[in-house]
Scaffold this motif. Structure first.
Motif, short mmCIF file in Angstrom:
data_model
loop_
_atom_site.label_atom_id
_atom_site.label_comp_id
_atom_site.label_asym_id
_atom_site.label_seq_id
_atom_site.Cartn_x
_atom_site.Cartn_y
_atom_site.Cartn_z
N LEU A 128 0.80 -1.22 0.00
CA LEU A 128 0.00 0.00 0.00
C LEU A 128 0.84 1.27 0.00
N SER A 129 2.03 1.21 0.60
CA SER A 129 2.90 2.40 0.68
C SER A 129 4.35 1.96 0.58
N ALA A 130 5.08 2.52 -0.37
CA ALA A 130 6.45 2.10 -0.64
C ALA A 130 7.44 2.82 0.28
N VAL A 131 8.67 2.34 0.26
CA VAL A 131 9.76 2.96 1.02
C VAL A 131 9.89 4.43 0.61
N GLY A 132 9.92 5.30 1.58
CA GLY A 132 10.06 6.73 1.31
C GLY A 132 8.77 7.44 0.97
N ARG A 133 7.65 6.69 0.95
CA ARG A 133 6.35 7.29 0.65
C ARG A 133 5.44 7.30 1.86
N GLU A 134 5.97 6.87 3.00
CA GLU A 134 5.12 6.71 4.18
C GLU A 134 4.50 8.02 4.66
N LEU A 135 5.27 9.11 4.64
CA LEU A 135 4.74 10.39 5.11
C LEU A 135 3.58 10.85 4.22
N ASP A 136 3.76 10.77 2.91
CA ASP A 136 2.68 11.15 1.99
C ASP A 136 1.44 10.30 2.23
N SER A 137 1.66 9.01 2.47
CA SER A 137 0.52 8.10 2.67
C SER A 137 -0.22 8.43 3.96
N LEU A 138 0.52 8.84 4.98
CA LEU A 138 -0.12 9.22 6.25
C LEU A 138 -0.93 10.50 6.10
N THR A 139 -0.31 11.52 5.54
CA THR A 139 -0.96 12.83 5.48
C THR A 139 -2.10 12.86 4.46
N SER A 140 -2.06 11.97 3.47
CA SER A 140 -3.15 11.91 2.48
C SER A 140 -4.31 11.06 2.96
N GLY A 141 -4.08 10.27 4.03
CA GLY A 141 -5.13 9.41 4.54
C GLY A 141 -5.17 8.04 3.92
N THR A 142 -4.20 7.73 3.05
CA THR A 142 -4.14 6.40 2.46
C THR A 142 -3.93 5.34 3.53
#
Length: 365
Positions: free
Chosen positions: A70-84
């Motif tokens: 669902l969320s790749a390495v280095g994309r965790e912050l974007d996934s959190l703040t976007s609500g993914t």
């Protein structure tokens, strides 16, 4: 009519209170970019989620995603703040280029440090009320400004220099040798040693070593099984820590605000406890991996104290110079690296760790 109107107003106010109050039960998406064999998954993410579900009597439950589903390495912050996702387990700060400039501090070289020592020191750094810049603490500078809440993971075991074929005996043996670096700070250390850093995630190291793209790498020995590296690594220099990798168990502010005060206290308590349990597992697996490597693959693990005086001095100097270079480069980008390094140095020494020669004097200037 007036009485009816007043009742309606009261009922509306009550409904508003109910709908604005934190929910008592919720299901959250928890995600990791790492595979299940990794100690931050099987020995941290899953035990943490299990403990929360059990202690909350099922009021908090998780839908779990693994290995970057669902969320790749280095994309965790974007996934959190976007609500993914609502929970990143972990959020790998060093892979978020430029966004967590001070979080690499635990990767500074040290001597005599263990996973539990670094875990406790890093959590104390997060808890510290010491202002570093513009009235901000470490937590305010690195974490709360991003719209998230975060806790320390169990720190990895000490990072070591390991090679597939080449034995590193003297300073000149490093010259031009391609070695994998996992972060900007590792790159500095390898440059100071004279090797050629090749930046890549741990998941790419096995293939790179098998093809000869890299001769070796800087990584925790206890992390070898996560990436099948025990199949290719044969020679390691130990008893000097090329830092410990730390990152975060992180949640979005939106998710945090859905929890009741009691649930928040449970979360905080569990996060701290699981981190220390996880740290013990990182540390205990070092000897297990070393013993299996020696027995099955002919691996060798040479203490820095058993190297030639010239080689030991070379590594010692590179370790000290890495502190200086990281601080000065990070300060040049406008971040309070010196204050951060000084605070971390105090915390890790209080745990029993030692700094490379000359670092304490440099920090005192």
């Amino acid at each position: 009519m007036i009485k009816h109107a007043r009742s309606l107003v009261a009922a509306t106010a009550l409904l508003g209170t109910l709908f604005s109050a934190p929910v008592q039960a919720a299901e959250f998406i928890i995600s990791t970019a790492l595979g299940k064999p990794h100690l931050w998954v099987g020995a941290h993410m899953d035990p943490f989620a299990d403990a929360i579900e059990k202690a909350s009597n099922g009021d908090i439950t998780f839908t779990r995603f693994y290995a970057g589903e669902l969320s790749a390495v280095g994309r965790e912050l974007d996934s959190l703040t976007s609500g993914t996702i609502q929970v990143a387990a972990p959020l790998l700060a060093p892979y978020h280029e430029g966004l967590f400039p001070l979080s690499d501090v635990t990767q500074l070289p040290t001597y005599g440090t263990t996973s539990p020592m670094v875990t406790r020191a890093f959590q104390k750094l997060l808890d510290s009320d010491q202002e570093l810049k513009d009235g901000k603490t470490f937590y305010e500078y690195e974490i709360s400004s991003k719209g998230i809440h975060a806790w320390a993971l169990g720190a990895t075991a000490a990072y070591s220099i390991s090679t597939a074929k080449k034995v590193l005996k003297e300073p000149g043996d490093f010259a031009g040798v391609p070695l994998r670096a996992g972060s900007a700070l590792h790159t500095i250390m390898l440059e100071k040693l004279g090797s050629t850093p090749v930046t890549m995630p741990g998941s790419a190291a096995f293939e790179a070593a098998s093809r000869g793209t890299i001769e070796g790498l800087v990584i925790a020995i206890s992390d070898w099984p996560s990436y099948s590296l025990q199949q290719v690594m044969r020679h390691s220099i130990v008893d000097v820590s090329i830092g410990h990798w730390e990152s975060y168990l992180a949640v979005s502010d939106a998710m945090w605000n859905e929890l009741t005060e009691e649930q928040q206290k449970l979360w905080d308590k569990t996060a701290r406890e699981i981190a220390l349990t996880n740290a013990e597992q990182w540390e205990s697996r070092v000897d297990t991996v070393k013993e299996a490597s020696i027995k099955d693959d002919g691996g060798s693990f040479v203490s820095i104290n058993d190297l030639s005086p010239a080689m030991k001095q070379h590594i010692d100097k590179a370790a000290a110079d890495t502190w200086t270079a990281w601080i000065e480069r990070t300060e040049a980008n406008g971040h309070p690296a010196r204050a951060t390094a000084k605070l971390y140095a105090e915390l890790i020494q209080a745990e029993g760790g030692k700094l490379p020669d000359g670092v304490a004097e440099y920090l005192a200037k």
